[in-house]
Enzyme design. Structure first.
Site, PDB file in Angstrom:
ATOM      1  N   ASP A  10     -10.084 -40.664 108.933  1.00 22.31           N
ATOM      2  CA  ASP A  10      -9.013 -42.025 108.606  1.00 22.31           C
ATOM      3  C   ASP A  10     -10.128 -42.763 109.515  1.00 22.31           C
ATOM      4  O   ASP A  10     -11.172 -42.826 109.762  1.00 22.31           O
ATOM      5  CB  ASP A  10      -8.140 -41.740 109.934  1.00 22.31           C
ATOM      6  CG  ASP A  10      -7.752 -43.208 110.280  1.00 22.31           C
ATOM      7  OD1 ASP A  10      -6.974 -43.722 109.774  1.00 22.31           O
ATOM      8  OD2 ASP A  10      -7.168 -43.178 111.472  1.00 22.31           O
ATOM      9  N   ASP A  12      -8.846 -46.698 110.231  1.00 17.13           N
ATOM     10  CA  ASP A  12      -8.524 -47.776 111.531  1.00 17.13           C
ATOM     11  C   ASP A  12      -8.019 -46.996 112.115  1.00 17.13           C
ATOM     12  O   ASP A  12      -6.941 -46.558 112.473  1.00 17.13           O
ATOM     13  CB  ASP A  12      -7.585 -48.748 110.809  1.00 17.13           C
ATOM     14  CG  ASP A  12      -8.332 -49.833 110.262  1.00 17.13           C
ATOM     15  OD1 ASP A  12      -7.440 -49.326 108.580  1.00 17.13           O
ATOM     16  OD2 ASP A  12      -8.716 -50.496 109.979  1.00 17.13           O
TER      17      ASP A  12
HETATM   18  C1  XBP Z   1      -4.188 -48.722 109.128  1.00 12.76           C
HETATM   19  C2  XBP Z   1      -3.072 -48.887 108.568  1.00 12.76           C
HETATM   20  C3  XBP Z   1      -3.140 -49.967 107.809  1.00 12.76           C
HETATM   21  C4  XBP Z   1      -4.423 -50.998 108.281  1.00 12.76           C
HETATM   22  C5  XBP Z   1      -3.903 -52.622 107.770  1.00 12.76           C
HETATM   23  O1  XBP Z   1      -4.806 -47.494 108.539  1.00 12.76           O
HETATM   24  O2  XBP Z   1      -1.905 -48.333 108.204  1.00 12.76           O
HETATM   25  O3  XBP Z   1      -2.889 -50.551 106.547  1.00 12.76           O
HETATM   26  O4  XBP Z   1      -3.635 -51.110 109.413  1.00 12.76           O
HETATM   27  O5  XBP Z   1      -4.632 -52.364 106.665  1.00 12.76           O
HETATM   28  P1  XBP Z   1      -5.681 -46.104 108.837  1.00 12.76           P
HETATM   29  P2  XBP Z   1      -4.051 -52.925 104.746  1.00 12.76           P
HETATM   30  O6  XBP Z   1      -5.424 -45.654 110.251  1.00 12.76           O
HETATM   31  O7  XBP Z   1      -5.152 -44.849 107.418  1.00 12.76           O
HETATM   32  O8  XBP Z   1      -7.356 -46.023 108.344  1.00 12.76           O
HETATM   33  O9  XBP Z   1      -3.900 -54.524 105.627  1.00 12.76           O
HETATM   34  O10 XBP Z   1      -5.743 -52.945 104.225  1.00 12.76           O
HETATM   35  O11 XBP Z   1      -2.794 -52.021 104.602  1.00 12.76           O
HETATM   36 MG    MG Z   2      -6.311 -44.982 111.812  1.00 10.37          MG
END
Ligand code: XBP
Ligand code: MG
Length: 242
Positions: A10, A12
């Protein structure tokens, strides 16, 4: 347990703590640029993270907190414009080096590469954001270390739906049993588990206290964890909680 052939990361909250000081700051900058008085403080943003996907998050917020704007005929265009501006602000923060990898992530990626494991990404965020984060922190070749990068709108249903992990497994041409997912959130864990994957959770600043039942292991982070420990069978039984 089948020998682990690939790690699926993953982004973020897992590769880097990008939400509070990255995405949230970028969203607020985009709202200002578009003349909106919206401001997502740290607490409110933590609540909004229950909605995965930046565009979906904007829609959810507007429907609940700014219905007059949500009902505008040009709302779809506004969402697209806001998210495009937000992504530009986010990329600037990444390129300025303001979003470092979490401790242990670079070392684990290096260990996996030297051990001959394949690497992949399964994330809700935008593909450009992934590319920039990898380059800024691991160098210009880093995106090429990942055999498959599954990101953003490439699948119709975002986490906790399993779509993004299934998309990545299909392109790795590996069974779920030969891969290990690394996540930070309950939504991401659910997505990985539904796709049939074992999943290690590294708790992040916004996900502490979430429900991580079913995780293969729950860790404070990757700093103290070697690749061997992560994929060893011994830790498979019952999972380990910090
Ligand atoms: C986390 C999310 C993303 C980010 C924002 O992604 O839900 O939407 O918060 O990025 P993950 P965007 O944990 O799956 O990596 O604005 O590009 O969606
Ligand atoms: Mg995440």
């Amino acid at each position: 347990m089948t020998t682990c052939q690939a790690l699926i990361f993953d982004v973020d909250g897992t590769l880097a703590d990008t939400e509070r000081d990255g995405h949230r700051v970028a969203f607020n900058a985009a709202f200002r640029d578009c003349g909106l008085s919206w401001h997502w403080d740290e607490r409110r943003y933590g609540e909004l993270l229950a909605v995965t996907g930046g565009k979906e998050r904007i829609r959810h917020y507007a429907a609940h907190d700014a219905p007059a704007i949500a009902e505008r005929p040009d709302f779809d265009a506004l969402v697209g414009q806001l998210h495009k501006i937000k992504t530009a602000h986010y990329l600037r923060l990444v390129d300025q080096g303001q979003l470092p990898l979490r401790p242990g992530v670079a070392r684990l990626i290096d260990e996996a590469r030297h051990a001959g494991l394949r690497l992949a990404i399964a994330t809700t965020t935008t593909p450009d954001n992934v590319d920039a984060l990898l380059r800024a922190n691991l160098g210009p070749d880093a995106p090429g270390w990942f055999d498959v990068i599954g990101a953003g709108d490439i699948v119709p249903a975002k986490k906790p739906a399993p779509d993004i992990y299934q998309w990545v497994l299909d392109r790795l041409a590996l069974p779920a049993s030969a891969c290990l997912a690394i996540e930070d959130s309950e939504m991401g864990l659910k997505s990985a588990l539904t796709a049939g994957l074992r999943c290690i959770v590294t708790i992040s600043e916004y996900t502490r206290g979430q429900d991580f039942r079913g995780a293969w292991r729950v860790l404070e982070g990757l700093a103290g964890c070697s690749l061997g420990e992560m994929v060893s069978h011994s830790s498979a039984e019952g999972g380990e909680q910090p």
